[in-house]
Write a protein that holds these residues in place. Structure first.
Motif, PDB file in Angstrom:
ATOM      1  N   CYS A  16      27.027  46.840   9.166  1.00 17.27           N
ATOM      2  CA  CYS A  16      27.622  46.411  10.530  1.00 17.27           C
ATOM      3  C   CYS A  16      26.718  45.069  11.091  1.00 17.27           C
ATOM      4  O   CYS A  16      25.562  44.902  10.374  1.00 17.27           O
ATOM      5  CB  CYS A  16      27.831  47.322  11.698  1.00 17.27           C
ATOM      6  N   TYR A  17      27.399  44.294  11.945  1.00 16.86           N
ATOM      7  CA  TYR A  17      26.645  42.972  12.301  1.00 16.86           C
ATOM      8  C   TYR A  17      26.706  42.791  13.721  1.00 16.86           C
ATOM      9  O   TYR A  17      27.815  42.990  14.258  1.00 16.86           O
ATOM     10  CB  TYR A  17      27.165  42.026  11.402  1.00 16.86           C
ATOM     11  N   PHE A  18      25.638  42.386  14.501  1.00 13.65           N
ATOM     12  CA  PHE A  18      25.809  41.948  15.884  1.00 13.65           C
ATOM     13  C   PHE A  18      25.277  40.723  16.028  1.00 13.65           C
ATOM     14  O   PHE A  18      24.333  40.371  15.536  1.00 13.65           O
ATOM     15  CB  PHE A  18      24.777  43.192  16.616  1.00 13.65           C
ATOM     16  N   ASP A  19      26.065  40.036  17.030  1.00 15.09           N
ATOM     17  CA  ASP A  19      25.386  38.672  17.534  1.00 15.09           C
ATOM     18  C   ASP A  19      25.800  38.724  18.941  1.00 15.09           C
ATOM     19  O   ASP A  19      26.961  38.923  19.396  1.00 15.09           O
ATOM     20  CB  ASP A  19      26.090  37.660  17.016  1.00 15.09           C
ATOM     21  N   GLY A  20      24.753  38.644  19.873  1.00 16.98           N
ATOM     22  CA  GLY A  20      25.137  38.477  21.248  1.00 16.98           C
ATOM     23  C   GLY A  20      23.890  38.869  22.308  1.00 16.98           C
ATOM     24  O   GLY A  20      22.710  38.277  21.542  1.00 16.98           O
ATOM     25  N   THR A  21      24.010  39.236  23.394  1.00  9.81           N
ATOM     26  CA  THR A  21      22.654  39.706  24.125  1.00  9.81           C
ATOM     27  C   THR A  21      23.006  41.173  24.411  1.00  9.81           C
ATOM     28  O   THR A  21      24.041  41.670  25.121  1.00  9.81           O
ATOM     29  CB  THR A  21      22.732  38.995  25.349  1.00  9.81           C
ATOM     30  N   VAL A  22      21.548  41.740  24.542  1.00 11.85           N
ATOM     31  CA  VAL A  22      21.493  43.130  25.087  1.00 11.85           C
ATOM     32  C   VAL A  22      20.421  43.171  26.022  1.00 11.85           C
ATOM     33  O   VAL A  22      19.121  42.721  25.657  1.00 11.85           O
ATOM     34  CB  VAL A  22      21.373  44.227  24.215  1.00 11.85           C
TER      35      VAL A  22
END
Length: 490
Positions: free
Chosen positions: A301-307
């Motif tokens: 899985c891959y994530f791009d963004g803000t947390v």
């Protein structure tokens, strides 16, 4: 249903009808002069004498936008696939279909030659055509996912058209025939019905999804239903395959357990999913782009963004005591404690992953994960190029705090802290082990500063000698062959 129809809309029949001598139909025996049947269907078998139809035996009223597929048999002269007999001067039969193959009827209706009903676009189709959405949208039917025929989303295409309110995903939830998420309507259905999340239930994403314009106040799947610290929702226990597709523009703003998935249990699995331009914020704890809390398995899985949040904040996963493998994050994570671009707090296993997003927080923060804690926690064959910026202590290029095991990893990002226990690889190695690792990033801080936690193969890196690394207590120099290990590719 009673024999004579008055007004029926979005009604279906799926059983078996056996009639007598006259007027037998799947939905009604006779649609009277004031009767109206709109957006209805019948898939049941119908048997009778005369005036027999898959949908209606005798129509004197109005039938608009309906279909039938069931087998139709009778022994009279007025037996047809859709409507046995059509008569009357104000009668309508419009934009409707019957399946010529499954009904066994080549004729859709029989017409009273002495009358003049309004009949238009009544078509007998094959099974393949019945399973094709354009067959119906070309006749003006309003389907989910299209707006040319309206925005009420009356129909949804499964193996046949069904009503939007039926809440039925295509498939059987097995490994060989998983539930399929083929559009935004399907996704909303999957999110709203926890029976799709049960143990051993398989689901697969069949398309990219754009969730822009929606702000979820809890995780769409397996979210926490209140705002206290305990989890009070239904946990995800199934097997979710993203199919390599992208979910973009997800926005979640809540208190605890925030992400696409709120809480994944030990038997739950999520794989092959990409998340892009995702914004997740938690006022408290457990927030990640993919999941707030993982006890199961996350792979590829891959994530791009803000947390953003307070405690256990990670780009991909907030808290992990399961396994995360072959994943990466380029997203930014911001919090106070246990913050990382891939994972906030790790108490399980992370293998063959990397991170490249920026990380900012107060203490116990790292490029890959904020903490790696517990005797069974392992980070192996991972790397981080994340820029890490902290305020107090335990700030590392790969991991902020370690009392587990870190094996064959490296960090190459810039690490900056205002106070103490700041390391290129690990900020504080409390009672854990670090082996076959190195760091090449610059490190800045005030007290207890270390360039790396192991052998440093890059001679140009300016670091304090190993004996001065107060922040790194246990060091293994058994890494002679690690120079040849290349950054992981996915």
């Amino acid at each position: 249903m009673r024999g004579e129809s008055r007004q029926h809309r979005q009604v279906l029949f799926a059983g078996t009808v056996t009639g007598g001598d006259f007027y037998t139909g799947g939905l009604c025996g006779q649609n009277g002069i004031y009767g109206e049947m709109a957006e209805c269907y019948s898939i049941g078998a119908v048997t009778g004498g005369d005036y027999v139809g898959g949908l209606c035996g005798d129509n004197i009223g109005s039938i608009i936008g309906c279909y039938s597929t069931g087998a139709v048999t009778g022994n009279g002269q007025h037996v047809a696939g859709l409507c046995g007999y059509v008569t009357g001067y104000f009668t309508e039969l419009l934009y409707s279909f019957w399946n010529r193959e499954t009904s066994g009827q080549a004729v859709g209706y029989h017409l009273d030659a002495s009358s003049s009903p309004r009949i238009s676009n009544v078509v007998g189709v094959t099974t393949a055509q019945m399973q094709t959405q354009s067959t119906f949208t070309n006749a003006g039917w309003d389907f989910a996912g299209e707006t040319a025929n309206g925005m009420d989303d009356v129909w949804v295409m499964m193996d046949l058209p069904v009503f939007g309110w039926q809440k039925t995903l295509y498939g059987r939830g097995t490994a060989g025939n998983p539930y399929l998420i083929r559009n935004l309507y399907d996704f909303n259905e999957f999110c709203s019905d926890s029976s799709y999340w049960e143990s051993g239930v398989y689901a697969r994403l069949e398309c990219d999804l754009d969730l822009g314009g929606i702000t979820y106040t809890q995780a769409p799947i397996a979210g926490d239903t209140d705002t206290d610290s305990s989890f009070d929702g239904t946990r995800y226990n199934g097997i979710f395959d993203g199919g390599g597709h992208v979910i973009s523009n997800l926005t979640v703003s809540g208190a605890y357990y925030c992400g696409l998935f709120g809480n994944i249990v030990a038997s739950g699995t999520v794989s092959n999913l990409r998340l892009e331009n995702v914004a997740v914020s938690a006022t408290q704890r457990f927030a990640g782009g993919l999941c707030g809390c993982n006890h199961g398995s996350i792979r590829a899985c891959y994530f791009d963004g803000t947390v953003t949040g307070i405690h256990d904040i990670g780009g991909l996963c907030g808290y992990n005591d399961g396994s995360i493998s072959e994943c990466y994050s380029t997203g930014a994570a911001t919090g106070e404690l246990y913050v990382g671009s891939l994972c906030g707090g790790n108490y399980g296993r992370i293998n063959k992953c990397y991170s490249a997003g920026s990380v900012a927080g107060d203490r116990t923060i790292g490029g890959l994960c904020g903490s790696n804690s517990g005797n069974t926690s392992i980070i192996s064959e991972c790397y981080s190029t994340s820029t890490v910026t902290g305020v107090y202590d335990s700030i590392g290029g790969l991991c902020g705090w370690n009392d587990g095991s870190i094996i064959r990893c490296y960090a190459a990002g810039t690490v900056t802290g205002d106070y103490m226990r700041i390391g290129g690889l690990c900020g504080t190695n409390s009672s854990g082990s670090i082996s076959e690792c190195y760091s090449t990033g610059s490190v800045t801080g005030n007290y207890n500063i270390g360039g790396c936690a192991g052998v440093i193969p890059a001679a140009s890196v300016n670091v304090i000698p190993l004996e001065q690394l107060v922040a790194i207590a246990v060091v293994s120099a058994d890494c002679a062959d690690f120079k040849s290990v290349k950054p992981l590719k996915y």
